[in-house]
Design an enzyme around this catalytic site. Structure first.
Site, PDB file in Angstrom:
ATOM      1  N   ASP A  45       0.920  -1.125  -0.151  1.00  0.00           N
ATOM      2  CA  ASP A  45      -0.113  -0.036  -0.010  1.00  0.00           C
ATOM      3  C   ASP A  45       0.700   1.288   0.045  1.00  0.00           C
ATOM      4  O   ASP A  45       0.383   2.333  -0.195  1.00  0.00           O
ATOM      5  CB  ASP A  45      -1.000  -0.128   1.209  1.00  0.00           C
ATOM      6  N   SER A  46       2.212   1.049  -0.127  1.00  0.00           N
ATOM      7  CA  SER A  46       3.219   2.206  -0.211  1.00  0.00           C
ATOM      8  C   SER A  46       2.995   2.625  -1.663  1.00  0.00           C
ATOM      9  O   SER A  46       3.580   3.698  -1.916  1.00  0.00           O
ATOM     10  CB  SER A  46       4.649   1.687   0.081  1.00  0.00           C
ATOM     11  N   ASP A  84      -1.170  -6.378  -0.714  1.00  0.00           N
ATOM     12  CA  ASP A  84      -1.177  -5.713   0.914  1.00  0.00           C
ATOM     13  C   ASP A  84      -2.642  -4.895   0.872  1.00  0.00           C
ATOM     14  O   ASP A  84      -2.945  -4.371   0.341  1.00  0.00           O
ATOM     15  CB  ASP A  84      -0.196  -4.534   0.673  1.00  0.00           C
ATOM     16  N   GLU A 116      -1.470  -5.105   8.539  1.00  0.00           N
ATOM     17  CA  GLU A 116      -0.832  -4.451   9.699  1.00  0.00           C
ATOM     18  C   GLU A 116      -1.663  -4.743  10.988  1.00  0.00           C
ATOM     19  O   GLU A 116      -2.797  -4.805  10.941  1.00  0.00           O
ATOM     20  CB  GLU A 116      -0.988  -2.855   9.313  1.00  0.00           C
ATOM     21  N   GLU A 189       8.727  -3.121  10.762  1.00  0.00           N
ATOM     22  CA  GLU A 189       9.115  -1.853  10.293  1.00  0.00           C
ATOM     23  C   GLU A 189       9.457  -0.732  11.413  1.00  0.00           C
ATOM     24  O   GLU A 189       8.892  -0.576  12.437  1.00  0.00           O
ATOM     25  CB  GLU A 189       7.845  -1.282   9.475  1.00  0.00           C
TER      26      GLU A 189
HETATM   27  O1  KIV Z   1       3.543  -1.164   1.883  1.00  0.00           O
HETATM   28  C1  KIV Z   1       4.704  -1.372   1.793  1.00  0.00           C
HETATM   29  O2  KIV Z   1       5.528  -1.260   0.976  1.00  0.00           O
HETATM   30  C2  KIV Z   1       5.024  -2.235   3.065  1.00  0.00           C
HETATM   31  C3  KIV Z   1       6.360  -2.269   3.506  1.00  0.00           C
HETATM   32  C4  KIV Z   1       7.133  -1.154   3.723  1.00  0.00           C
HETATM   33  C5  KIV Z   1       6.686  -3.652   4.192  1.00  0.00           C
HETATM   34  O3  KIV Z   1       4.363  -2.354   3.688  1.00  0.00           O
END
Ligand code: KIV
Length: 277
Positions: A45-46, A84, A116, A189
């Site tokens: 989700d980044s 994610d 998460e 993280e």
């Molecule tokens: O969304 C993401 O890129 C992440 C990583 C930082 C582990 O959760």
């Protein structure tokens, strides 16, 4: 060739091999990351701040995350693809959480999902339990959890026993509960190196660190940071290429050549009769 599977990950872990993971959000980059020999590709989700132009991960929608995951899935042959779950696509009810997680595997082609968990986050631990019971491999994520950034108030290092940080004990307990719920692996993280080491020693599933130091079982980075496509640089990351400069130079050359009449050249144009057609 089959993609990297959960047993493959466990075998590498048991053999003490460091696991590798990078994010990707689209097909062209995912193809190159896969060609580079990575174990796992996280369609994070980044994407929010690294692909979709948002300020952070909070606005990412389920449909955007599914679309990114499907694009990556279409390009990847070898690596495990992990979808994610974005903010509030899980947690409002068990039914909704299962349905949404299932879409990553049934519609978008993910091999596993990640979500998460807040310190002692009962709701998401129950969700991990249910998803794994139903056959969905789940990767946990503790420490700094960006979906809770509005609560945390900033990118504070966790496991420091300070005001803006959750305690090491809370992270240790939460990690063990996530393992008991059936997760196959756990992202750590932005925690101190000591915390990364203690959590890694406390669980029997691979820990994948980002800013978690050297004593974890694998590492993950955000691809835009690695390739030099980001506008900021972070202490927890490392830039291995400077694509911003390469792309900018390529665009400048194209603009110059079009303006100077160099492109298109004779080899780029079509004649009335052309043997190559
Ligand atoms: O969304 C993401 O890129 C992440 C990583 C930082 C582990 O959760």
């Amino acid at each position: 060739m089959n993609r990297v599977s959960i047993p493959d990950i466990h075998e590498k872990y048991e053999d003490g091999e460091s696991l590798t993971m990078l994010t990707a959000y689209d097909a062209p980059i995912a193809r190159q990351v896969d060609n580079g020999g990575i174990d796992m590709i996280l369609v994070g989700d980044s994407a929010g701040d690294n692909h979709l132009g948002y300020d952070d991960t909070v606005p990412v929608t389920l449909e955007e995350a599914l679309s990114n995951t499907a694009a990556v899935d279409r390009a990847v042959k070898n690596a495990m693809v992990i979808g994610d779950l974005p903010f509030l696509s899980y947690g409002s009810s068990m039914e909704e959480s299962v349905k949404n997680a299932g879409r990553f595997m049934k519609e978008a082609g993910a091999d596993a999902v990640k979500l998460e968990t807040a310190p002692y986050g009962e709701t998401s631990i129950e969700i991990i339990d249910r998803l794994t019971e139903l056959g969905m491999p789940v990767m946990g994520h503790i420490g700094l959890t960006p979906q809770r950034m509005n609560q945390i108030g900033g990118g504070y290092i966790q496991g420091r026993d300070s005001e803006n940080s959750t305690t090491v004990e809370a992270l240790l307990d939460t990690a063990q509960q996530i393992e008991e719920a059936g997760a196959f692996s756990l992202v750590l993280e932005a925690v101190t190196e000591e915390t990364g080491k203690r959590v890694t020693e406390a669980v029997d599933i691979p820990t994948i660190g980002i800013g978690a130091g050297r004593y974890v079982d694998g590492q993950v980075l955000v691809i835009t940071d690695v390739l030099g496509l980001s506008e900021e640089s972070y202490r927890l990351s490392k830039q291995y290429a400077d694509l911003n400069s390469i792309i900018c130079e390529a665009v400048e050359s194209y603009v110059d050549e079009v303006q100077d009449g160099v492109f298109p050249a004779s080899e780029n144009v079509f004649d009335t009769i052309d043997k190559e057609d």
